[in-house]
Enzyme design. Structure first.
Site, PDB file in Angstrom:
ATOM      1  N   LYS A  28       0.849  -1.161  -0.041  1.00 42.03           N
ATOM      2  CA  LYS A  28      -0.056   0.202   0.090  1.00 42.03           C
ATOM      3  C   LYS A  28       0.885   1.333  -0.153  1.00 42.03           C
ATOM      4  CE  LYS A  28      -1.198   1.706   3.752  1.00 42.03           C
ATOM      5  NZ  LYS A  28      -1.032   2.812   4.684  1.00 42.03           N
ATOM      6  N   SER A 177       4.297  11.691  12.682  1.00 45.43           N
ATOM      7  CA  SER A 177       4.147  10.710  11.463  1.00 45.43           C
ATOM      8  C   SER A 177       5.266  11.160  10.313  1.00 45.43           C
ATOM      9  CB  SER A 177       2.686  11.003  10.949  1.00 45.43           C
ATOM     10  OG  SER A 177       2.788  10.208   9.668  1.00 45.43           O
ATOM     11  N   GLU A 321       4.946   0.321  12.000  1.00 48.45           N
ATOM     12  CA  GLU A 321       3.685  -0.236  11.886  1.00 48.45           C
ATOM     13  C   GLU A 321       3.643  -2.047  11.961  1.00 48.45           C
ATOM     14  OE1 GLU A 321       3.904  -1.029   7.055  1.00 48.45           O
ATOM     15  OE2 GLU A 321       3.490   1.004   7.535  1.00 48.45           O
ATOM     16  N   ARG A 352      -2.797   2.930  19.081  1.00 51.20           N
ATOM     17  CA  ARG A 352      -2.418   1.633  19.052  1.00 51.20           C
ATOM     18  C   ARG A 352      -1.786   0.988  20.292  1.00 51.20           C
ATOM     19  NH1 ARG A 352      -0.334   0.997  12.797  1.00 51.20           N
ATOM     20  NH2 ARG A 352      -2.500   0.471  11.883  1.00 51.20           N
ATOM     21  N   ARG A 393      -4.426  -3.400  11.368  1.00 46.50           N
ATOM     22  CA  ARG A 393      -3.423  -3.987  12.006  1.00 46.50           C
ATOM     23  C   ARG A 393      -3.766  -4.618  13.458  1.00 46.50           C
ATOM     24  NH1 ARG A 393       0.169  -3.793   8.067  1.00 46.50           N
ATOM     25  NH2 ARG A 393       0.535  -1.736   7.017  1.00 46.50           N
TER      26      ARG A 393
END
Length: 438
Positions: A28, A177, A321, A352, A393
């Protein structure tokens, strides 16, 4: 109280060794980078093995909104080739649905800056709490006007990029990020004065993804100058030529399947594994080997991972990730683990770290989340219902736990369609190869 039963997926249980070959869909991260660059090129581009998933569909729709021509060609091997014919970028007003795709919500606003367009961006409810401010502040520094419908720095917002500046140097906070930096780098050559970009003092999240962006640009002929400290980037204005590429498999998405070899003391093979890669998922080989697996890459490009019956704990930094799958595997290990340098995961599809602390604790581990780390102490395993938080995920991490713990259910496994539409079928087919599957 649980939601409707149909939203809970009974994760396949595999009592003993798997023996499976899994063909993982395309990356992706690379697909959406190539799509953005194709829309900026001077001539058509052909992208073989394009991932078709929710995130990439959202990107294709966004590029079509800007006026790019898109042709899909199905191949005999089941893959999809996409031909992008760029046109004059539309000036709007346009409306873009970002869904929950970080690459769309961060990479497409700079495209509006290139087009000098007026564009409104929105997305899923969960996307409205994902950080956006650094990339939007950078665009404001370059002359764009940003109007927020709600909280500043968050979706939804409207960009008016009709009066962009030239020769501005942008300083951007990348602690939340890496996509904030990648977003600007991808359009740097197409900005009126090129791009001079500097990371603000402090940590840079997922630097591997920035390296991927730089390498992708260089492969396509863009001259990217990187400062010696890897915190500054310069790109001269220019024109990108059309290109033809084949997208690598998504090595991050391969992680749960490869980890399954350890979880069941089995063997899992993934074809088309690249000898060299910029994907963070390339780290799976070293991670799984450190945890007790035997791994080998054949001359035929097939990566083979064998579980040995031992799963060692690990102290690992900057898993990015990969962390949800790695954390689930750590629950099955024979010793404690610490995953550090992952504080930026609090701003992903969900928080997360908080989600992993809550869900992994349900199956018997003692899990503690700190500002930027997870500490995982394995305990006696027990079945549980694992929430997915609309996060692909988290859902695949739950599937991995279910492979080793009989009776695990995962909420809304369909959320894996974000990057891997056929995950439930691929996972079930793999589990069915076990000698004593449940």
């Amino acid at each position: 109280m649980h939601e409707a039963e149909e939203n809970w997926w009974a994760a396949p249980f595999a009592a003993t060794g798997l023996d499976a070959t899994v063909q993982v869909p395309a990356s992706k991260s690379l697909t959406n980078r190539y799509l953005i660059l194709a829309a900026l090129a001077s001539s058509p581009s052909t992208i073989h093995n394009t991932l078709i998933s929710r995130d990439t569909e959202l990107m294709l729709r966004a590029l079509a909104e800007f006026g790019a021509g898109i042709e899909r060609i199905g191949q005999a091997d089941g893959s999809t080739t996409v031909v992008i014919t760029p046109g004059q970028l539309a000036a709007g007003p346009l409306s873009i649905d970002c869904g929950l795709a970080g690459t769309v919500m961060r990479f497409v606003p700079p495209l509006a800056a290139v087009a000098g367009a007026t564009v409104t961006f929105d997305g899923d409810e969960a996307a409205r709490v994902r950080p956006m401010a650094p990339v939007l502040d950078a665009l404001a520094d370059l002359g764009a006007r940003i109007d927020y419908a709600g909280a500043a720095g968050m979706l939804p917002f409207t960009i008016d990029a009709s009066a962009m500046k030239q020769d501005a140097e942008v300083v951007i906070d990348a602690s939340g990020s890496s996509q904030f930096i990648s977003a600007l780098l991808l359009v740097g050559q197409a900005l009126p004065g090129g791009l001079a970009l500097r990371a603000a003092p402090g940590p840079i999240a997922s630097p591997d993804h920035i390296a991927m962006t730089v390498q992708t640009l260089r492969e396509l002929g863009v001259d990217v100058q990187v400062d010696a400290d890897a915190r500054g980037w310069r790109i001269a204005p220019g024109q990108l030529k059309g290109f033809t590429v084949t997208v690598e498999p998504d090595l991050s998405n391969a992680g749960p399947f490869l980890a399954a070899a350890l979880a069941t003391a089995g063997t899992v093979r993934v074809p088309f594994w690249p000898a060299k890669t910029t994907q963070v998922g390339g780290k799976w080989v070293e991670i799984l080997t450190a945890m007790g697996a035997q791994a080998s890459l054949g001359d035929d490009g097939v990566l083979c991972v064998r579980g040995t019956g031992t799963i060692r704990g690990i102290d690992y930094a900057d898993a990015s990730e990969l962390a949800p799958t790695l954390a689930a595997l750590c629950v099955l290990a024979d010793a404690p683990s610490t995953l550090s340098g992952i504080g930026h995961l609090r701003g992903h599809e969900t928080d997360r770290l908080a989600a992993l602390e809550a869900e992994l604790s349900k199956v018997g581990a003692r899990v503690t989340a700190t500002a930027d780390a997870l500490h995982i102490v394995p305990g006696p395993l027990r079945a549980a219902d694992i929430e997915s938080y609309e996060d692909h995920r988290m859902a695949t991490a739950g599937a991995l736990l279910g492979l080793a713990i009989d009776g695990v259910r995962v909420q809304n496994i369909a959320t894996t369609a974000k990057t891997m539409p056929d995950f439930p079928q691929l996972w079930s087919a793999m589990a069915a190869t076990a000698k004593g599957q449940g």
